[in-house]
Design an enzyme around this catalytic site. Structure first.
Site, short mmCIF file in Angstrom:
data_model
loop_
_atom_site.label_atom_id
_atom_site.label_comp_id
_atom_site.label_asym_id
_atom_site.label_seq_id
_atom_site.Cartn_x
_atom_site.Cartn_y
_atom_site.Cartn_z
N ASP A 1 -77.31 24.82 -77.45
CA ASP A 1 -77.27 24.02 -76.23
C ASP A 1 -76.01 23.15 -76.22
O ASP A 1 -75.75 22.42 -77.17
CB ASP A 1 -78.53 23.14 -76.18
CG ASP A 1 -78.74 22.50 -74.83
OD1 ASP A 1 -78.21 23.02 -73.82
OD2 ASP A 1 -79.44 21.47 -74.77
N HIS A 2 -75.22 23.25 -75.16
CA HIS A 2 -73.98 22.47 -75.01
C HIS A 2 -73.04 22.65 -76.20
O HIS A 2 -72.60 21.69 -76.83
CB HIS A 2 -74.30 20.98 -74.80
CG HIS A 2 -74.90 20.69 -73.47
ND1 HIS A 2 -74.16 20.68 -72.30
CD2 HIS A 2 -76.18 20.43 -73.10
CE1 HIS A 2 -74.95 20.41 -71.28
NE2 HIS A 2 -76.18 20.27 -71.73
N GLU B 1 -71.16 26.22 -67.81
CA GLU B 1 -71.46 25.10 -66.91
C GLU B 1 -70.22 24.71 -66.13
O GLU B 1 -69.10 24.79 -66.64
CB GLU B 1 -71.95 23.89 -67.72
CG GLU B 1 -72.36 22.70 -66.86
CD GLU B 1 -72.94 21.56 -67.70
OE1 GLU B 1 -72.51 20.40 -67.48
OE2 GLU B 1 -73.80 21.81 -68.56
N HIS C 1 -79.53 14.55 -67.56
CA HIS C 1 -80.19 14.57 -68.86
C HIS C 1 -80.91 13.25 -69.07
O HIS C 1 -80.40 12.19 -68.70
CB HIS C 1 -79.16 14.76 -69.97
CG HIS C 1 -78.45 16.07 -69.92
ND1 HIS C 1 -77.09 16.19 -69.71
CD2 HIS C 1 -78.91 17.34 -70.05
CE1 HIS C 1 -76.75 17.47 -69.74
NE2 HIS C 1 -77.84 18.18 -69.93
N ASN D 1 -84.31 23.58 -68.45
CA ASN D 1 -84.22 22.92 -69.75
C ASN D 1 -85.09 21.67 -69.80
O ASN D 1 -85.01 20.82 -68.90
CB ASN D 1 -82.78 22.52 -70.04
CG ASN D 1 -81.85 23.70 -70.22
OD1 ASN D 1 -82.22 24.84 -69.99
ND2 ASN D 1 -80.62 23.42 -70.63
N ASN E 1 -86.36 18.62 -72.64
CA ASN E 1 -86.32 18.03 -73.98
C ASN E 1 -86.95 16.65 -73.96
O ASN E 1 -87.86 16.35 -74.74
CB ASN E 1 -84.88 17.95 -74.49
CG ASN E 1 -84.80 17.45 -75.92
OD1 ASN E 1 -85.71 17.66 -76.72
ND2 ASN E 1 -83.70 16.79 -76.26
#
Length: 287
Positions: A85-86, A137, A183, A233, A235
């Site tokens: 991720d990222h 992205e 986020h 996504n 989290n």
């Protein structure tokens, strides 16, 4: 079942009108909970691993090995992808690929478009050689997750024509345009750019990715799925559920210091949260 890339599961989700959840793993208990939830719901699943979480757990190789061993131990039969991720650089993506990850995200969103395309294309060439899927992205998604911090004022909506150019020139398998999600917890109501999402979907044709899935109302989730979003996504929601479960356990059992006890409570809370998300995203019984 062996680990798989995201490509087939996301294309199937997009075609059939549901989304597959990416649930980030932060330790053993998160991984156990998410795999158990996926098997229970008969849902495909993506295990997201940030660079910071990988460092915390002992590195990419250890994380990949842990996931593979748990899949075998739990007799998991649903499709599972393990996804960087990222990813911050070509080197980090390469490390994850060689460690056994089946999917990577290269986040070149902070670069000018041409640099983002060049970097993403390089990652795609390596990843596809190894049968690994790639997410890219464009635009900047606000908020904070792990090492990634983007001030809301910096966050930019992706430009559809640039999204089309990036997807066409790089050959990525899925794409995360910045369209108003953040986020971490939302400050106020989410304001997703559905008109742009529709345009990006029509232009690119690839499965779209929605970052910052925590706190988005179900009706917005459903609308995003109808506009080509096939990966969502999550989290923060699992982290909060885990934290609250540990707090409640300790408050009710102040003399129980065995970490297996309070971490079991955390694991159960994460599993319940993930199963709820799988039902919301429509991926239950789609494995």
């Amino acid at each position: 079942m062996p680990l798989v890339s995201m490509k087939e599961m996301l294309e199937k989700g997009k075609a059939e009108g549901y989304a597959v959840g990416q649930f980030n793993i932060n330790n053993l208990e998160f991984t156990q909970a998410i795999l158990k939830a996926a098997q229970e719901e008969k849902s495909p699943v993506i295990l997201g691993v940030s660079e910071g979480a990988a460092r915390y757990m002992g590195g990419f190789k250890l994380v990949a090995s842990m996931v593979k061993e748990l899949i075998e131990e739990y007799k998991v039969t649903v499709p599972v992808a393990i996804h960087l991720d990222h990813g911050s650089s070509y080197q980090k993506c390469a490390e994850a690929i060689h460690a056994g990850f089946t999917s990577v995200m290269i986040d070149g969103s902070h670069f000018p478009l041409e640099e983002n395309i060049a970097l993403t294309k390089k990652v795609v060439e390596l990843a596809h050689f190894h049968g690994v899927s790639v997410e890219a992205e464009l635009g900047r998604i606000g908020g904070q997750e792990d090492d990634l911090v983007v001030d809301d004022a910096e966050a930019a909506y992706a430009i559809p024509s640039e999204c089309d150019q990036l997807v066409r020139e790089t050959g990525v398998d899925c794409f995360a345009p910045a369209l108003g999600s953040v986020h971490g917890p939302y400050k106020g109501e989410p304001n997703l750019g559905f008109d742009r999402m529709k345009e990006v979907n029509e232009l690119t044709g690839v499965p779209l990715v929605l970052h910052g899935g925590t706190g988005i109302p179900t009706h917005d989730i459903q609308k995003a799925i109808s506009l080509g979003t096939a990966k969502i996504n999550v989290n923060t929601e699992n982290q909060i559920a885990s934290f609250n479960a540990v707090k409640e356990f300790i408050a009710a059992n102040p003399d129980k210091y065995d970490p297996r006890k309070y971490l079991t409570a955390a694991r159960d809370a994460i599993q319940e949260t993930v199963q709820g998300k799988m039902r919301e995203f429509g991926s239950s019984n789609k494995a």
